[in-house]
Design a protein around this motif. Sequence first.
Motif, PDB file in Angstrom:
ATOM      1  N   PRO A  15       0.918  -0.853  -0.701  1.00  0.00           N
ATOM      2  CA  PRO A  15       0.322  -0.118  -0.189  1.00  0.00           C
ATOM      3  C   PRO A  15       1.247   1.417   0.241  1.00  0.00           C
ATOM      4  CG  PRO A  15      -0.954  -1.350   1.689  1.00  0.00           C
ATOM      5  CD  PRO A  15       0.469  -1.786   0.478  1.00  0.00           C
ATOM      6  N   HIS A 342      18.371   1.833  19.308  1.00  0.00           N
ATOM      7  CA  HIS A 342      16.841   1.400  19.282  1.00  0.00           C
ATOM      8  C   HIS A 342      16.254   1.074  21.396  1.00  0.00           C
ATOM      9  CE1 HIS A 342      15.976  -0.277  15.654  1.00  0.00           C
ATOM     10  NE2 HIS A 342      15.589   0.625  15.029  1.00  0.00           N
ATOM     11  N   LEU A 346      16.134   5.985  21.253  1.00  0.00           N
ATOM     12  CA  LEU A 346      15.345   6.588  20.949  1.00  0.00           C
ATOM     13  C   LEU A 346      14.124   6.036  21.888  1.00  0.00           C
ATOM     14  CD1 LEU A 346      15.438   6.640  17.543  1.00  0.00           C
ATOM     15  CD2 LEU A 346      15.375   8.527  18.758  1.00  0.00           C
ATOM     16  N   VAL A 347      13.046   6.355  21.982  1.00  0.00           N
ATOM     17  CA  VAL A 347      12.116   5.877  22.724  1.00  0.00           C
ATOM     18  C   VAL A 347      11.546   5.864  21.815  1.00  0.00           C
ATOM     19  CG1 VAL A 347      10.052   5.922  24.168  1.00  0.00           C
ATOM     20  CG2 VAL A 347      12.135   6.709  24.504  1.00  0.00           C
ATOM     21  N   ASP A 349       8.198   4.358  20.669  1.00  0.00           N
ATOM     22  CA  ASP A 349       6.980   4.775  20.934  1.00  0.00           C
ATOM     23  C   ASP A 349       6.595   6.518  21.587  1.00  0.00           C
ATOM     24  OD1 ASP A 349       5.503   2.326  19.798  1.00  0.00           O
ATOM     25  OD2 ASP A 349       7.503   1.280  22.001  1.00  0.00           O
ATOM     26  N   PHE A 350       7.242   6.658  21.484  1.00  0.00           N
ATOM     27  CA  PHE A 350       7.428   8.204  20.917  1.00  0.00           C
ATOM     28  C   PHE A 350       7.787   8.495  19.520  1.00  0.00           C
ATOM     29  CE2 PHE A 350       8.834  10.172  25.820  1.00  0.00           C
ATOM     30  CZ  PHE A 350       7.242   9.233  26.267  1.00  0.00           C
ATOM     31  N   GLU A 354       8.324  14.348  20.357  1.00  0.00           N
ATOM     32  CA  GLU A 354       8.657  14.006  21.601  1.00  0.00           C
ATOM     33  C   GLU A 354      10.580  13.745  21.957  1.00  0.00           C
ATOM     34  OE1 GLU A 354       5.010  12.214  23.974  1.00  0.00           O
ATOM     35  OE2 GLU A 354       5.960  11.153  22.279  1.00  0.00           O
ATOM     36  N   ASN A 355      11.507  12.569  21.159  1.00  0.00           N
ATOM     37  CA  ASN A 355      11.625  12.005  20.930  1.00  0.00           C
ATOM     38  C   ASN A 355      13.710  13.155  20.968  1.00  0.00           C
ATOM     39  OD1 ASN A 355      12.915   9.273  21.607  1.00  0.00           O
ATOM     40  ND2 ASN A 355      11.578   8.850  19.845  1.00  0.00           N
TER      41      ASN A 355
END
Lengths: 507, 355
Positions: A15, A342, A346-347, A349-350, A354-355
């Motif tokens: 997609p 990873h 970094l976070v 899922d932020f 935010e990172n």
Amino acid sequence: MSYAIEMRNIRKEFPGIVANDDVTLQVKEGEIHALFGENGAGKSTLMNVLFGLYQPDAGEIYVKGQKVNISDPNDANRLGIGMVHQHFMLIDNFTVAENIILGSEPTRGMALDMDKAVKIVRDLSDRYGLDVDPLKKVEDITIGMQQRVEILKILYRGSNILIFDEPTAVLTPIEIKELIEIMKRLVKEGKSIILITHKLKEIFEACDRCTVIRLGKVIGTVDISDTNPSKLADMMVGRKVNIPVNDSPYAPKEKVLEIKDLTVLDSRKVPAVRKLDLEVHGGEILGIAGVDGNGQTELIEAIAGLRKVHEGQILLNGEDITRLKTRKIIEAGLGYIPEDRHKHGLVLDFTVGENMVLQTYYKKPFAHAGVLQNKVISKKAKQLIKEFDVRTPGEKTLARSLSGGNQQKVVIAREVDRSPKLLIAAQPTRGLDIGAIEFIHNKLLEEKKKGKAVLLVSFELDEILHLSDRIAVIYEGRIIDIVNPKETNENQLGLLMAGRKEAGRQA
Amino acid sequence: MSKLLTSGKYFHILVPLISVVLGLMVGAIIMLAAGYNPILAYQSIVESVFLQPYYTGETIRAMIPLVLAGLSVAFAFRTGLFNIGVEGQLLAGWFVSVATAIFFGHLPKVVLLPLSILAGGIAGGVWGIIPGFLKARFKVHEVISTIMMNYIALYTTNYLIKHYLYTQGERTPNIPDNASLASPMLANLTQGSRLHWGFIVAIIAGLLMWFILWKTTRGYELRAVGFSPGASRYAGINVERNIVLSMAFSGMFAGLAGTMEGLGTYQYMMINASFIGIGFNGIAVALLGLNTVVGVFLSGALFSALQTGGLTMQSDAGVPVDLINIVIALIIFFVGSSYVIKWVLNRLAKRGEKN
């Protein structure tokens, strides 16, 4: 002449993107064929089509001249196609032999014939010179050895066409050399190999031919003997690549980092850094060369306050930071590009935004009286995204959905923007493609020009040689020598890294 | 349509919605198999909850502690912790709020009511801090320690009631009116239900959670630690302190849930032979509500409506109330197996693309 593998006009759409567009790949029997391209160029998609994990939307696959239909990995196995995955699929507390036979075990009557299994594995290992002990548990052997177990797994299943997915990403320089020798031996024994990679050096050391893919399309297939690294790099990136070199004058300024007599214990309470002394000055890049596991990680973690200092002293800009907490050290002027972006950089899922404020979120202007100023954070993030050319739909996108190179750009943007006096870069280009490496190397060199101190830790000797003003070689937790990159070479560094100082001096 | 199914936001919301539908459907099949009329059963639930003020009031009343328990679980979950100890924190809050109300009964209402609520919240918070500290300091897994803390809370509160605050009927004396959340006005409005002012506390708690998590630096830290302790540590965030704090907030919400029961619904605390279950239901509420504030309120409303309406189902449709507990369990089951639902949705979406 028929090819071992021929993929004709493969098309695969997801997609929103065309991952493979009219891709043709022809692999001759008995050759090592490189599949070369940037991250996200479509290499893995193509191989997953060949391995039966994806169905192509168009195109045909031929194995030894016969048209085939590969609808799942079992079909691929039957056709003699095997894949060594980047992330190993082994059971840690099984032995090597148990892992290899899993799924098609030799039996005697109803019972598992372990003796036979061990013998088969040993024979295979000897035949291809893999030097694997079938009775050892996987958890007790090195990463390089685990990879050989993966290779044995597919040889055991009778594969003739071996796909290696970025096999060197997890290996040390010595292990890489050994792997290339193994691949050459496999080819001599009549196997054909497809090597997925984005590292030029490996291609020139191992491969016969190379197919370059960019943005889902084949740019061309070339004989390695007819090309050179810079031509190939240009083909991959689609423009002239300027591999950055450290050509600004070396004019060290004040001492920024001073380490005296430092001893740090590892997780097992054994000294990993032993009485180490080191100085890094403003306006220089100090490269630390060494084989993985010689105390690099512990050294950096101690500087960053993430690991307790057992003995000794660390000064940052003259301030004693030996016992300070990580936050205080960051505030005192430390920037840190961690090895594992990873897990530590970094976070995931932020959001990207935010990172971007991971160390500064509590400071003005990003927060007032404990309340986040989301508008200011957004604005800052947008500015950094633009400045550092981070390819992301926006600052509200999750960091997880970015490509590796762009994730690393987020980390670097954040660290450099804080304008730290000392920037530690641990394996800053690991797993990245040439385009991203070029960008990151340029940023590190810019920091040097700004007068900052850069401490670069890398297992890639090329990277160290290209960027450093001085190279400190670490061996068993000590700096055993500091050399000038202009007066040294890979051989000498290799000897020093193996702890042979005298030999290294003479080389 | 297929795009809508699989694209981000809506996809998330779809899973709990489908779980609810599936739960109700399978519940209906079970009713049919047992010889009851499911249409009549569901009809009587809807009619009682929406048309009979008493049951509307009781539904909202049941929602109050359930939502607070759900917020408690969701808050901890947002920061990467699985707080199974809501039940214990709730009991601690319940007891301390009731005890405070009784001991300081002479104080005027403007002082005593807030004081009792606060005391209940703090008691739950303290009960949460203990496992939080054990996790941060000694790496004791919070699932184990919070379960243990549940038992300690249950038997300690029972002991304290029995020995210090005992009155006939295996319970504490009633709290003074000065500390009560009950409201004759709300009761009249709902034809004598036990609806009390606690719903305001629940709403404030919801807003508070949203504000803390998304608007403050503290919430930023809590979420960062929840998603990635490694990256948080490297960024200089104190991971241990945030674990303790998260459990404190989570426990506070749970303590307030108990406080609402003590100062609102019952006006006393009874000796409990076993767990009352609101804390455990809170896990389901949080799960179904996707750990969001709005979701927790919606799923809390659903569960309360089913439980309250289930009573009329028995009298009006003759369907045993146990069946509604089966429906609730089924919904939780389907949410828990959301992986299967996601898989089916993905398959459907893919098939749609091919056609």
